[in-house]
Design a protein around this motif. Structure first.
Motif, mmCIF file in Angstrom:
data_model
loop_
_atom_site.group_PDB
_atom_site.id
_atom_site.type_symbol
_atom_site.label_atom_id
_atom_site.label_comp_id
_atom_site.label_asym_id
_atom_site.label_seq_id
_atom_site.Cartn_x
_atom_site.Cartn_y
_atom_site.Cartn_z
ATOM 1 N N ASP A 277 24.825 -82.911 -28.959
ATOM 2 C CA ASP A 277 23.489 -83.463 -29.205
ATOM 3 C C ASP A 277 22.558 -82.366 -29.715
ATOM 4 O O ASP A 277 22.014 -81.587 -28.944
ATOM 5 C CB ASP A 277 22.928 -84.071 -27.922
ATOM 6 N N SER A 278 22.398 -82.331 -31.033
ATOM 7 C CA SER A 278 21.451 -81.374 -31.632
ATOM 8 C C SER A 278 20.018 -81.886 -31.552
ATOM 9 O O SER A 278 19.077 -81.140 -31.799
ATOM 10 C CB SER A 278 21.811 -81.152 -33.100
ATOM 11 N N GLY A 279 19.878 -83.169 -31.218
ATOM 12 C CA GLY A 279 18.576 -83.817 -31.258
ATOM 13 C C GLY A 279 18.375 -84.631 -32.514
ATOM 14 O O GLY A 279 17.425 -85.402 -32.618
ATOM 15 N N GLY A 280 19.266 -84.440 -33.496
ATOM 16 C CA GLY A 280 19.093 -85.147 -34.763
ATOM 17 C C GLY A 280 17.930 -84.566 -35.548
ATOM 18 O O GLY A 280 17.651 -83.355 -35.495
ATOM 19 N N ILE A 281 17.215 -85.400 -36.268
ATOM 20 C CA ILE A 281 16.049 -84.935 -37.038
ATOM 21 C C ILE A 281 14.987 -84.365 -36.101
ATOM 22 O O ILE A 281 14.319 -83.375 -36.427
ATOM 23 C CB ILE A 281 15.460 -86.075 -37.891
ATOM 24 N N MET A 289 21.153 -74.444 -26.944
ATOM 25 C CA MET A 289 21.691 -75.649 -27.575
ATOM 26 C C MET A 289 23.204 -75.768 -27.381
ATOM 27 O O MET A 289 23.761 -76.870 -27.422
ATOM 28 C CB MET A 289 21.367 -75.705 -29.064
ATOM 29 N N ASP A 290 23.848 -74.617 -27.118
ATOM 30 C CA ASP A 290 25.296 -74.668 -26.864
ATOM 31 C C ASP A 290 25.639 -75.572 -25.689
ATOM 32 O O ASP A 290 26.735 -76.147 -25.622
ATOM 33 C CB ASP A 290 25.831 -73.259 -26.596
ATOM 34 N N GLN A 291 24.684 -75.708 -24.755
ATOM 35 C CA GLN A 291 24.925 -76.541 -23.578
ATOM 36 C C GLN A 291 24.983 -78.037 -23.906
ATOM 37 O O GLN A 291 25.386 -78.835 -23.053
ATOM 38 C CB GLN A 291 23.854 -76.283 -22.523
ATOM 39 N N MET A 292 24.597 -78.380 -25.108
ATOM 40 C CA MET A 292 24.600 -79.796 -25.469
ATOM 41 C C MET A 292 25.998 -80.350 -25.702
ATOM 42 O O MET A 292 26.175 -81.540 -25.955
ATOM 43 C CB MET A 292 23.712 -80.038 -26.691
ATOM 44 N N LYS A 293 27.020 -79.495 -25.564
ATOM 45 C CA LYS A 293 28.391 -80.017 -25.506
ATOM 46 C C LYS A 293 28.607 -80.821 -24.224
ATOM 47 O O LYS A 293 29.517 -81.650 -24.145
ATOM 48 C CB LYS A 293 29.402 -78.872 -25.574
ATOM 49 N N ILE A 348 14.073 -101.953 -31.976
ATOM 50 C CA ILE A 348 13.723 -100.678 -31.346
ATOM 51 C C ILE A 348 13.119 -99.753 -32.398
ATOM 52 O O ILE A 348 13.724 -99.506 -33.450
ATOM 53 C CB ILE A 348 14.965 -99.995 -30.742
ATOM 54 N N GLU A 349 11.927 -99.221 -32.096
ATOM 55 C CA GLU A 349 11.342 -98.194 -32.949
ATOM 56 C C GLU A 349 11.799 -96.834 -32.408
ATOM 57 O O GLU A 349 11.491 -96.470 -31.268
ATOM 58 C CB GLU A 349 9.818 -98.275 -32.966
ATOM 59 N N ILE A 350 12.517 -96.097 -33.236
ATOM 60 C CA ILE A 350 13.060 -94.805 -32.824
ATOM 61 C C ILE A 350 12.019 -93.732 -33.130
ATOM 62 O O ILE A 350 11.979 -93.171 -34.228
ATOM 63 C CB ILE A 350 14.401 -94.522 -33.528
ATOM 64 N N LEU A 351 11.185 -93.453 -32.166
ATOM 65 C CA LEU A 351 10.112 -92.472 -32.353
ATOM 66 C C LEU A 351 10.619 -91.040 -32.193
ATOM 67 O O LEU A 351 9.992 -90.106 -32.694
ATOM 68 C CB LEU A 351 8.985 -92.728 -31.344
ATOM 69 N N ASN A 352 11.731 -90.873 -31.508
ATOM 70 C CA ASN A 352 12.305 -89.546 -31.308
ATOM 71 C C ASN A 352 13.823 -89.673 -31.345
ATOM 72 O O ASN A 352 14.411 -90.367 -30.511
ATOM 73 C CB ASN A 352 11.842 -88.974 -29.960
ATOM 74 N N THR A 353 14.442 -88.996 -32.304
ATOM 75 C CA THR A 353 15.898 -89.121 -32.429
ATOM 76 C C THR A 353 16.640 -88.335 -31.351
ATOM 77 O O THR A 353 17.861 -88.453 -31.215
ATOM 78 C CB THR A 353 16.381 -88.648 -33.813
ATOM 79 N N ASP A 354 15.905 -87.526 -30.573
ATOM 80 C CA ASP A 354 16.526 -86.808 -29.468
ATOM 81 C C ASP A 354 16.560 -87.648 -28.196
ATOM 82 O O ASP A 354 17.077 -87.204 -27.172
ATOM 83 C CB ASP A 354 15.785 -85.484 -29.210
ATOM 84 N N ALA A 355 16.016 -88.841 -28.239
ATOM 85 C CA ALA A 355 16.170 -89.796 -27.137
ATOM 86 C C ALA A 355 17.265 -90.775 -27.549
ATOM 87 O O ALA A 355 17.045 -91.983 -27.677
ATOM 88 C CB ALA A 355 14.852 -90.512 -26.857
#
Length: 519
Positions: A277-281, A289-293, A348-355
């Motif tokens: 999960d990089s968070g996307g845009i 960020m390595d922990q997002m594995k 759904i309105e995607i206001l944050n691609t990290d959610a």
């Protein structure tokens, strides 16, 4: 590692090491007193010299203790006797196991399981001892060019845990078996979580699910929905998360004991499987960020729990569902402000691609409820940083639409030591998800954001009893000595299902007893 149970006198054990406890200040446990008597005060003399105070974490290894048949006797500090609770007991066991492993004892007879732990019986002590032993010895060396296990000349291979009376042997052996199967599930979850995301991709999770089924033929079945299948279903929320990655998304469906319980509603476990999960845009900061594995640890816990359930042969119908994707930025990636129509029909309105976790889960939950009409549905997800802030690394966040289910999960969490804490799921929080442009926004602001994430998921539940476990703080550890996946909440989920299987067998008396939270 081999575990067994026995009842016998400590001085008569022919073994590499006998393990006994010493309380603070310098006070022998009951079993240690027996050795002291047979050795004509040898242990008492050593304690009087001040070699061991008895604090938790302290150990003293003695050789050739008079009157004993064991090569060595390991004294382990247990703290003050009246303060020996669940957490302290696990620390005592862990200290003993690590010391045995590091000092070259290939086998040992451990009498720490006879210690008196507040409000806990022999069955619980054996269960926790075996699970703690597995956890203490766990290493992940698969990707190292030199395996550290080869450097260890005499690793610990066999542990015998003692019970005070032969009448307790049968229950203790059953507890040992349960613990070993749960530990197998925890290890699987840990191994998957610790793999890097260039290996553990969505396709790799599919392979592992299929391998699990192959190893348990006729007990476990696997079905996989590919991207085209999900497009046909209308899982646009899930697909929106995967748009930025070259790794195709999958929906893994595992069924245990379907034929045996075909007329019963299943217990459904839904695990978030974002393999990176990089968070996307809405990209995350580069630090850590390595922990997002580890963002697929919810999926790993579903596989681990199913492994334990299959090995224990629980008489339940259990379904595991894993939506698995990568969340990366690219020219094709979903953008903040994009609106998608979920499988439920809600926009759904995607206001944050990290959610993103809630987006893949909402379609998976809708699919599960539509297809299986479950008795109970539990989702497990590394969902929010807010839950980490609220509860730290010790307790999962638990939210549910059904109070009896909440109580059952909390009860299982206390018995297993894999603790959860209830957070509110009140309608008051729902308005934070309102948006001018769609039915619901995928974020609700900073305030109570662990709760609003659960509120979002609740909108996709129609009638079934549902619970949400936010494991963002508990799925992995970051300390140097303990860094890596924890395998939680496999113990909690397995205990919950063990309790349900006992209820279904009309054996309510054996359900994990309700106890108060440790002070």
């Amino acid at each position: 590692m081999e575990f067994s149970i026995k009842s016998g006198h400590p001085e008569k054990q022919r073994t590499a090491c006998v393990v006994v406890g010493v309380y603070e200040p310098r006070r022998l446990s009951d079993v240690a007193q027996k050795i002291d008597e047979i050795s004509q005060g040898h242990l008492s003399f050593i304690l009087r010299r001040g070699d061991l105070e008895g604090k938790i974490g302290q150990t003293l290894l003695l050789h050739n203790v008079p009157g004993t048949l064991a090569d060595r006797v390991l004294l382990v500090g247990c703290g003050r006797e009246r303060e020996l609770g669940e957490t302290q007991y696990r620390k005592v066991i862990a200290t003993a196991i690590r010391t045995l492993h590091e000092t070259g004892s290939m086998e040992a007879v451990c009498y720490l399981t006879e210690l008196n732990v507040r409000s806990r019986d022999t069955t619980w002590r054996i269960r926790q001892a075996v699970e703690t032993a597995h956890a203490s010895l766990y290493e992940f060396n698969e990707l190292k060019s030199k395996n550290t296990k080869e450097d260890m000349r005499r690793p610990l291979r066999k542990i015998v845990f003692s019970v005070a009376s032969r009448r307790e042997l049968s229950l203790a052996e059953s507890a040992c078996r349960e613990a070993e199967k749960i530990a197998e599930g925890v290890k699987l979850a840990k191994d998957l979580g610790n793999l890097p995301s260039n290996i553990c991709t969505p396709a790799y999770l599919v392979q592992q699910a299929q391998k699990l089924c192959e190893n348990h033929e006729n007990k476990l079945s696997c079905q996989v929905l590919e991207q085209a299948d999900m497009e046909n279903e209308g899982m646009n929320a899930l697909l929106a998360v995967a748009k930025g990655s070259e790794q195709p998304p999958h929906l893994i469906i595992l069924e245990y004991n379907k034929e045996g319980k075909k007329n019963e509603a299943p217990f459904v476990l839904v695990g978030k499987g974002v393999t990176f999960d990089s968070g996307g845009i809405s990209i995350k900061p580069s630090k850590d960020m390595d922990q997002m594995k580890f963002d697929m640890c919810g999926a790993a816990s579903v596989l681990g729990t199913l492994l334990a359930v299959v090995e224990l042969e629980l008489p339940l119908y259990v379904v595991g569902i894993i939506p698995t994707v990568e969340n990366l930025p690219s020219g094709n990636a979903t953008k903040p402000g994009d609106i998608v129509t979920s499988l439920s029909g809600q926009t759904i309105e995607i206001l944050n691609t990290d959610a993103e976790g809630r987006l893949i889960l909402c379609d998976a939950l809708t699919y599960a409820e539509n297809e299986y009409k479950p008795e109970v549905m539990i989702d497990i997800a590394t969902l929010t940083g807010a839950c980490v802030v609220a509860l730290g690394k010790h307790a999962h966040g638990l939210m549910s639409n059904h109070h009896p289910l909440t109580n059952d999960l909390l009860n299982a969490s206390k018995f297993s030591g894999d603790r959860a804490w209830e957070l509110p799921l009140w309608d008051d929080y729902q308005e934070q998800l309102d948006t001018h442009f769609a039915d619901v926004a995928n974020i609700g602001g900073r305030e109570g954001s662990a709760i609003t994430a659960a509120c979002f998921l609740s909108r996709f539940i129609k009638k079934c009893h549902w619970a949400h476990l936010d494991i963002a703080g508990t799925a992995w550890l970051t300390a140097k000595k303990e860094k890596g996946a924890t395998g939680r909440p496999v113990p909690l989920l397995t205990q919950y299902l063990i309790d349900r299987s006992k209820m279904s067998s009309n054996n309510v008396a054996t359900e994990a007893p309700v106890v108060s939270e440790e002070e």
